[in-house]
Design an enzyme around this catalytic site. Structure first.
Site, short mmCIF file in Angstrom:
data_model
loop_
_atom_site.label_atom_id
_atom_site.label_comp_id
_atom_site.label_asym_id
_atom_site.label_seq_id
_atom_site.Cartn_x
_atom_site.Cartn_y
_atom_site.Cartn_z
N SER A 181 0.84 -1.20 0.00
CA SER A 181 0.00 0.00 0.00
C SER A 181 0.87 1.24 0.00
O SER A 181 2.00 1.23 0.50
CB SER A 181 -0.90 0.02 1.24
OG SER A 181 -1.55 1.27 1.39
N TYR A 194 -2.87 -0.76 10.15
CA TYR A 194 -2.91 -1.22 8.76
C TYR A 194 -1.63 -0.84 8.02
O TYR A 194 -1.01 -1.69 7.36
CB TYR A 194 -4.13 -0.61 8.05
CG TYR A 194 -4.20 -0.86 6.56
CD1 TYR A 194 -4.78 -2.02 6.07
CD2 TYR A 194 -3.71 0.08 5.65
CE1 TYR A 194 -4.87 -2.25 4.70
CE2 TYR A 194 -3.79 -0.15 4.28
CZ TYR A 194 -4.36 -1.31 3.82
OH TYR A 194 -4.44 -1.53 2.46
#
Length: 289
Positions: A181, A194
């Site tokens: 990400s 996350y």
């Protein structure tokens, strides 16, 4: 590809109350397939496992792989209707699709995935570790232990468990691709846990690439930016969903189909000299990679 897709630039305000989210109720629907995709049999008769392959980026990659001649094992959590649609799309392309439902947080499930895939297809050539969850919190003191552990259990440990089980069945020329990400590189004020898992996956990708290089097995990653997937309305309030992607240089959210080609490259012989690298697909955001 000659035909340009008119990508919807913004999402309508909406919220889902289930992780990792359902694609069939999203508005607008995420675009997962290019109508003018040029098939070149880059993955002819290969077998790929894709976690989170029922929807979002995973579905787009599965469809692109099928167009390139691969058969698919699609691993999903509980999004049965989304998974059935992905299977239907793959079978329309005259490729086989095995659906495997379960929880990646359970280490024993990894062996079950491998066993079912080998029983059905007899081999494994590509592993795409794509599944993830996220639980945004504006204050670290509000991050619950169970959410912290769940985020790491699915995003990192689930990837580790499955990769460990798959590797003995890979041979030279095979490929592992991890979905990381942009948050691993830029951070995110509401996704402390996350973004940490994605940073761990980035380090895992680089280290495993070095470890497997002597065997001729390549390990790479794709780092998406603000892509329109079920995880977004399942994670944020309606206002943030409607603003999704508007802060990047391209001023719009991305769609899953816009990542699929990168996974095809990394899985195919065209990416034969790529390992330990990350492809950034994020609407023009400059990262320190």
């Amino acid at each position: 590809m000659n035909q340009s897709i008119p990508f919807p630039k913004k999402a309508k305000p909406q919220v889902q109350h289930q992780q990792p989210g359902i694609e069939s109720v999203m508005d607008p629907a995420p675009i997962y397939e290019h109508p003018d995709y040029q098939k070149e049999a880059r993955l002819q008769d290969k077998v790929a496992i894709i976690t989170g392959g029922d929807s979002g980026i995973g579905r787009a990659v599965a469809v692109a792989f099928a167009k390139e001649g691969a058969d698919l094992a699609i691993v999903y959590y509980n999004e049965t209707e989304d998974a059935k649609k992905t299977k239907e799309q793959i079978e329309k392309l005259n490729r086989q699709c095995l659906l495997i439902q379960g929880d990646l947080a359970n280490a024993s499930f990894a062996q079950d995935i491998v066993n079912q895939t080998l029983t059905t297809f007899g081999k494994i050539n590509i592993l795409v570790n794509n599944a993830a969850v996220q639980y945004p919190q504006a204050d670290i003191t509000q991050i619950k232990d169970e959410e912290l552990h769940r985020t790491f259990d699915v995003n990192y440990f689930g990837t580790f468990y499955l990769t460990r089980e798959v590797i003995p069945h890979l041979t030279a020329g095979d490929s592992i691709i991890n979905t990381t990400s942009v948050t691993a590189y830029e951070g995110h004020e509401m996704l402390l846990d996350y973004s940490s898992t994605k940073g761990a996956l980035t380090a895992f990708t680089r280290s495993l690439a070095m470890n497997l290089a002597p065997q001729g097995i390549r390990v790479n990653a794709v780092a998406p930016g603000p892509i329109w997937t079920p995880l977004i309305p399942a994670s944020f309030d309606a206002k943030k969903v409607a603003e999704h992607g508007t802060s990047v240089p391209m001023k719009r959210m991305g769609h899953p189909v816009e990542l699929a080609g990168a996974y095809v490259l990394l899985a195919s012989v065209e990416g034969s000299y790529m390992s330990g690298t990350t492809i950034h697909i994020n609407g023009g955001t400059i990262t320190n990679s």
